[in-house]
Motif scaffolding. Structure first.
Motif, PDB file in Angstrom:
ATOM      1  N   TYR A 129      -5.668  -5.440  -2.259  1.00 32.44           N
ATOM      2  CA  TYR A 129      -4.442  -6.161  -1.954  1.00 32.44           C
ATOM      3  C   TYR A 129      -4.425  -7.609  -2.444  1.00 32.44           C
ATOM      4  CZ  TYR A 129      -2.494  -2.381   0.906  1.00 32.44           C
ATOM      5  OH  TYR A 129      -1.960  -1.202   1.339  1.00 32.44           O
ATOM      6  N   HIS A 180       6.820  -3.588   2.147  1.00 29.71           N
ATOM      7  CA  HIS A 180       6.197  -4.871   1.856  1.00 29.71           C
ATOM      8  C   HIS A 180       4.694  -4.775   1.586  1.00 29.71           C
ATOM      9  CE1 HIS A 180       5.641  -4.606   6.252  1.00 29.71           C
ATOM     10  NE2 HIS A 180       4.566  -5.330   6.043  1.00 29.71           N
ATOM     11  N   TYR A 181       4.159  -3.578   1.461  1.00 30.98           N
ATOM     12  CA  TYR A 181       2.761  -3.404   1.074  1.00 30.98           C
ATOM     13  C   TYR A 181       2.690  -3.337  -0.453  1.00 30.98           C
ATOM     14  CZ  TYR A 181       1.805  -2.382   5.929  1.00 30.98           C
ATOM     15  OH  TYR A 181       1.687  -2.481   7.283  1.00 30.98           O
ATOM     16  N   LYS A 239      -9.282  -2.047   1.255  1.00 33.69           N
ATOM     17  CA  LYS A 239      -8.031  -2.435   0.597  1.00 33.69           C
ATOM     18  C   LYS A 239      -7.721  -3.909   0.803  1.00 33.69           C
ATOM     19  CE  LYS A 239      -5.259  -1.324   4.520  1.00 33.69           C
ATOM     20  NZ  LYS A 239      -4.222  -0.623   5.138  1.00 33.69           N
ATOM     21  N   GLU A 240      -7.972  -4.438   1.999  1.00 34.52           N
ATOM     22  CA  GLU A 240      -7.644  -5.829   2.311  1.00 34.52           C
ATOM     23  C   GLU A 240      -8.520  -6.810   1.547  1.00 34.52           C
ATOM     24  OE1 GLU A 240      -5.227  -7.080   4.269  1.00 34.52           O
ATOM     25  OE2 GLU A 240      -4.461  -5.136   4.907  1.00 34.52           O
ATOM     26  N   SER A 259      -1.425  -8.800  -4.889  1.00 30.22           N
ATOM     27  CA  SER A 259      -0.511  -9.850  -4.427  1.00 30.22           C
ATOM     28  C   SER A 259      -0.544 -11.057  -5.359  1.00 30.22           C
ATOM     29  CB  SER A 259      -0.880 -10.284  -3.006  1.00 30.22           C
ATOM     30  OG  SER A 259      -0.733  -9.204  -2.125  1.00 30.22           O
ATOM     31  N   GLU A 310       2.061   2.749   3.925  1.00 26.79           N
ATOM     32  CA  GLU A 310       1.095   2.666   2.837  1.00 26.79           C
ATOM     33  C   GLU A 310       0.804   4.024   2.217  1.00 26.79           C
ATOM     34  OE1 GLU A 310      -2.224  -0.324   3.647  1.00 26.79           O
ATOM     35  OE2 GLU A 310      -1.521   0.236   5.653  1.00 26.79           O
ATOM     36  N   GLN A 348       3.155  -4.221  -7.772  1.00 27.39           N
ATOM     37  CA  GLN A 348       3.350  -3.163  -6.787  1.00 27.39           C
ATOM     38  C   GLN A 348       2.946  -1.864  -7.469  1.00 27.39           C
ATOM     39  OE1 GLN A 348       7.441  -3.884  -5.544  1.00 27.39           O
ATOM     40  NE2 GLN A 348       6.605  -4.559  -3.588  1.00 27.39           N
ATOM     41  N   GLN A 404       1.094   1.961  -2.513  1.00 29.48           N
ATOM     42  CA  GLN A 404       1.231   3.193  -1.735  1.00 29.48           C
ATOM     43  C   GLN A 404       0.289   4.203  -2.367  1.00 29.48           C
ATOM     44  OE1 GLN A 404       5.379   4.370  -1.560  1.00 29.48           O
ATOM     45  NE2 GLN A 404       5.557   3.441   0.453  1.00 29.48           N
TER      46      GLN A 404
END
Length: 133
Positions: A83, A43-44, A78-79, A87, A8, A92, A47
């Motif tokens: 994110y 796959h995150y 972030k979660e 998503s 990340e 990205q 960055q």
């Protein structure tokens, strides 16, 4: 879940050059945020690189304190804030969080302002998606 993994962190010189040469920026004091949509090899969905200037904070322990506080706020939010949005919209992102404040602020202020940064990013990319339709 609440981790900040190596994948990340933005370390690639190629991606850093691309981000700072081609990225867009905005200011949410005490942060200057540079962002760029870019397909990532991990796959995150994002960055991030955290920058605290040596010119403004001469002592390493001051720079490290600020970076630690920013990393912690990013790690915790972030979660829930960044994110899911990225998503959902298949975005990205390369992201630079540059600390431009003149003094060391409390963690609460950094936390609040980082949430404002995430909101601003969401607003920017929702508008971009609206223009593309």
């Amino acid at each position: 879940m609440y981790q900040f993994r190596k994948e990340e962190r933005l370390c690639s010189k190629k991606f850093l050059d691309k981000l700072f040469n081609n990225g867009s920026s905005f200011l949410v004091y005490p942060f200057r945020v540079v962002h760029l949509r870019e397909p990532l090899p991990v796959h995150y969905p994002a960055q991030v690189v955290i920058v605290v200037p040596k010119r403004r904070f001469k002592r390493a322990h001051d720079r490290n304190l600020i970076k630690r506080r920013i990393r912690e706020a990013y790690r915790l939010h972030k979660e829930s804030s960044l994110y899911p949005f990225l998503s959902e919209h298949h975005i990205q992102l390369l992201l630079s969080l540059q600390y431009v404040g003149k003094e060391i602020v409390d963690y609460k202020v950094i936390n609040k302002k980082l949430l404002a940064v995430f909101g601003q990013l969401a607003k920017i990319y929702v508008e971009d998606a609206g223009k593309g339709s």
